[in-house]
Design a protein around this motif. Structure first.
Motif, short mmCIF file in Angstrom:
data_model
loop_
_atom_site.label_atom_id
_atom_site.label_comp_id
_atom_site.label_asym_id
_atom_site.label_seq_id
_atom_site.Cartn_x
_atom_site.Cartn_y
_atom_site.Cartn_z
N ASP A 29 -4.91 -13.40 -19.30
CA ASP A 29 -5.77 -12.43 -19.31
C ASP A 29 -5.35 -11.53 -20.42
OD1 ASP A 29 -7.62 -10.44 -19.09
OD2 ASP A 29 -7.64 -10.62 -16.83
N TRP A 30 -5.52 -11.77 -21.67
CA TRP A 30 -5.06 -10.90 -22.77
C TRP A 30 -5.69 -9.57 -22.82
CZ3 TRP A 30 -1.62 -11.57 -26.77
CH2 TRP A 30 -1.73 -10.51 -27.82
N HIS A 31 -6.94 -9.36 -22.46
CA HIS A 31 -7.62 -8.00 -22.46
C HIS A 31 -6.82 -7.11 -21.45
CE1 HIS A 31 -10.66 -5.11 -23.28
NE2 HIS A 31 -11.06 -5.20 -21.88
N ALA A 32 -6.63 -7.57 -20.43
CA ALA A 32 -5.81 -6.94 -19.06
C ALA A 32 -4.30 -6.62 -19.59
CB ALA A 32 -5.88 -7.52 -17.73
N GLU A 33 -3.96 -7.46 -20.20
CA GLU A 33 -2.32 -7.29 -20.44
C GLU A 33 -2.18 -6.15 -21.46
OE1 GLU A 33 0.24 -8.09 -19.05
OE2 GLU A 33 -0.59 -9.56 -17.50
N LEU A 34 -3.18 -6.40 -22.60
CA LEU A 34 -3.11 -5.30 -23.87
C LEU A 34 -3.60 -4.02 -23.19
CD1 LEU A 34 -3.34 -5.09 -26.92
CD2 LEU A 34 -5.69 -5.46 -26.80
N LYS A 35 -4.56 -3.81 -22.39
CA LYS A 35 -4.60 -2.64 -21.78
C LYS A 35 -3.55 -1.98 -20.85
CE LYS A 35 -8.47 -3.10 -19.82
NZ LYS A 35 -10.03 -2.56 -19.07
N ARG A 36 -3.01 -2.87 -20.14
CA ARG A 36 -1.78 -2.35 -19.27
C ARG A 36 -0.47 -2.04 -19.89
NH1 ARG A 36 -1.31 -6.88 -16.75
NH2 ARG A 36 -2.66 -6.67 -14.95
N SER A 37 -0.21 -2.90 -20.82
CA SER A 37 1.29 -2.63 -21.48
C SER A 37 1.30 -2.64 -22.87
CB SER A 37 2.25 -3.77 -21.06
OG SER A 37 1.60 -5.24 -21.02
N GLY A 38 0.45 -2.80 -23.74
CA GLY A 38 0.40 -2.67 -25.16
C GLY A 38 0.45 -3.85 -25.87
N LEU A 39 -0.05 -3.99 -27.10
CA LEU A 39 0.17 -4.99 -28.12
C LEU A 39 1.06 -6.01 -28.05
CD1 LEU A 39 -1.65 -6.73 -29.96
CD2 LEU A 39 -0.91 -5.22 -31.59
N THR A 40 2.39 -5.51 -28.24
CA THR A 40 3.63 -6.23 -28.45
C THR A 40 4.10 -6.75 -27.07
OG1 THR A 40 5.10 -4.31 -28.47
CG2 THR A 40 4.45 -5.14 -30.57
N SER A 41 3.80 -6.18 -26.02
CA SER A 41 3.98 -6.70 -24.85
C SER A 41 3.15 -7.79 -24.31
CB SER A 41 3.74 -5.39 -23.73
OG SER A 41 5.02 -4.52 -23.90
N ALA A 42 2.00 -7.71 -24.63
CA ALA A 42 0.91 -8.88 -24.46
C ALA A 42 1.27 -9.99 -25.37
CB ALA A 42 -0.57 -8.40 -24.75
N ALA A 43 1.68 -9.75 -26.46
CA ALA A 43 2.20 -10.65 -27.59
C ALA A 43 3.65 -11.44 -27.04
CB ALA A 43 2.57 -10.27 -28.89
N ASN A 44 4.28 -10.64 -26.19
CA ASN A 44 5.64 -11.45 -25.80
C ASN A 44 5.20 -12.06 -24.41
OD1 ASN A 44 7.68 -10.26 -27.28
ND2 ASN A 44 7.64 -8.35 -26.26
N ILE A 45 4.20 -11.84 -23.90
CA ILE A 45 3.71 -12.82 -22.56
C ILE A 45 3.12 -14.08 -23.14
CG2 ILE A 45 1.95 -12.87 -20.77
CD1 ILE A 45 2.37 -10.24 -20.45
N LEU A 46 2.41 -13.97 -24.43
CA LEU A 46 2.06 -15.03 -24.96
C LEU A 46 3.14 -15.99 -25.38
CD1 LEU A 46 -0.38 -16.72 -26.12
CD2 LEU A 46 -0.12 -15.30 -28.16
N ARG A 47 4.24 -15.12 -25.98
CA ARG A 47 5.21 -16.13 -26.47
C ARG A 47 5.97 -16.83 -25.31
NH1 ARG A 47 10.50 -15.01 -26.44
NH2 ARG A 47 10.26 -12.95 -25.53
N GLU A 48 5.92 -16.31 -24.21
CA GLU A 48 6.77 -16.86 -22.90
C GLU A 48 5.94 -17.90 -22.65
OE1 GLU A 48 9.77 -16.34 -21.77
OE2 GLU A 48 10.27 -15.29 -22.99
N MET A 49 4.56 -17.83 -22.63
CA MET A 49 3.61 -18.86 -21.97
C MET A 49 3.68 -19.94 -23.06
SD MET A 49 0.54 -16.65 -20.51
CE MET A 49 -0.29 -18.31 -20.17
N THR A 50 3.82 -19.76 -24.41
CA THR A 50 3.54 -20.95 -25.26
C THR A 50 5.05 -21.48 -25.94
OG1 THR A 50 3.24 -19.27 -27.28
CG2 THR A 50 1.36 -20.27 -25.99
N ARG A 51 6.01 -21.04 -25.47
CA ARG A 51 7.44 -21.14 -25.86
C ARG A 51 7.57 -22.91 -26.05
NH1 ARG A 51 12.66 -18.65 -25.82
NH2 ARG A 51 11.76 -16.95 -24.36
#
Length: 248
Positions: A29-51
Motif C-alpha cells: 500500500d504505497w499510498h498509505a506508507e507514503l503518507k505515514r512515513s514519507g518517501l524514502t521510508s516507503a522506498a525502503n519498504i519497497l526495497r525490502e519487499m523486492t530485494r
C-alpha cells in the motif's frame, strides 16, 4: 493500493505457470506508507519487499558498436541475461507504477554501472566489494550516488511517465513531484518548472474521460486496425477517406 493503512501485506504467493516459470505477487500500500512515513521510508519498504527478487533476477547487459557515421548499429551482443522480470501494477494509478520503477532503477543503478565497468560514472565514492547494493537504505544510496546520475535518471522517468500518461489519459503524469525533487536545481527551475498540480491533472482527466474517451477509443481502434472491415466506422471518423479494408 487500496488495502488500507492498517492492512498487513500478505507474504509472496508463488504461482506456478508451467515447468520453467514462477510468478510471485507482492502487495504494497504505497499510498498509505507514503503518507505515514514519507518517501524514502516507503522506498525502503519497497526495497525490502523486492530485494530477493532483484538479487535473483539480476539484469541483462551487453555491448553494441555503431558504424563510423554513428547512425547504424554494426554489431550487438549480450554478455549476460537476467533470470526474471519485476513488473509494477497499480489498481488506480499508472503514475505510481512509474514511481515504483524509478526507485527500482535507483536500487540497481550502481550494479548496472559495475556491469559495464563504469561505476565511477554514478558513484561519489568507490563502489566497494559488495556484490549487490540492496543492503543500502534509500538514504544511504542517494548519498553515495552522484546527484547528476540521479538527476538524469529522474528526467528519464519524468519523460516516461508523461508519455504513458498522455497515451492513456491525454494529460501529464501525476505524483511526478516525488521524482522531480531529485532533478538538478537548474532543471527544476527550467524546463520542468511550473508543472500542473495533481488536482489540476485530475480535473483534466475527469473532463477527458467524460467528454473525449469515446473519440479517443475509436482513434485507438482505428490505428490498431480493429475496425478495418467496418465501413460505417471509418466513414464516421474520417469522412471521405476509404474504409481501412480498402486502403492499399
Amino acid at each position: 493500493e487500496d488495502a488500507g493503512p492498517e492492512a498487513a501485506a500478505p507474504p509472496p504467493q508463488p504461482l506456478p505457470l508451467g515447468s520453467n516459470v514462477e510468478l510471485s505477487v507482492l502487495q504494497l500500500d504505497w499510498h498509505a506508507e507514503l503518507k505515514r512515513s514519507g518517501l524514502t521510508s516507503a522506498a525502503n519498504i519497497l526495497r525490502e519487499m523486492t530485494r530477493d527478487q532483484l538479487a535473483t533476477a539480476g539484469f541483462s547487459s551487453g555491448e553494441f558498436v555503431v558504424d563510423p557515421t554513428r547512425s547504424v548499429v554494426a554489431r550487438a551482443c549480450t554478455g549476460r541475461l537476467q533470470k526474471g522480470l519485476l513488473r509494477f501494477n497499480c489498481r488506480d494509478s499508472l503514475d505510481r507504477t512509474n514511481l515504483g520503477c524509478f526507485w527500482t532503477a535507483i536500487f540497481v543503478l550502481r550494479d548496472l554501472a559495475r556491469a559495464v565497468e563504469a561505476p565511477e560514472l554514478v558513484m561519489c565514492e568507490p563502489a566497494g566489494e559488495r556484490a549487490f547494493v540492496l543492503d543500502l537504505t534509500a538514504e544511504q544510496l542517494l548519498g553515495a550516488l552522484r546527484p547528476s546520475a540521479v538527476s538524469t535518471l529522474a528526467e528519464l522517468f519524468l519523460v516516461c511517465g508523461d508519455v504513458c500518461a498522455t497515451l492513456y489519459t491525454n494529460s501529464a503524469a501525476m505524483h511526478s513531484e516525488h521524482i522531480r525533487q531529485y532533478l538538478q536545481p537548474e532543471l527544476q527551475a527550467g524546463k520542468h518548472a511550473n508543472r500542473p498540480s495533481n488536482a489540476a491533472i485530475g480535473l483534466r482527466r475527469l473532463i477527458e474521460n467524460t467528454m473525449n474517451d469515446n473519440d479517443r477509443q475509436k482513434a485507438i481502434e482505428l490505428v490498431l486496425s480493429q475496425c478495418c472491415h467496418n465501413d460505417n466506422f471509418n466513414a464516421a471518423i474520417l469522412p471521405g477517406v476509404p474504409a481501412a479494408a480498402e486502403i492499399s
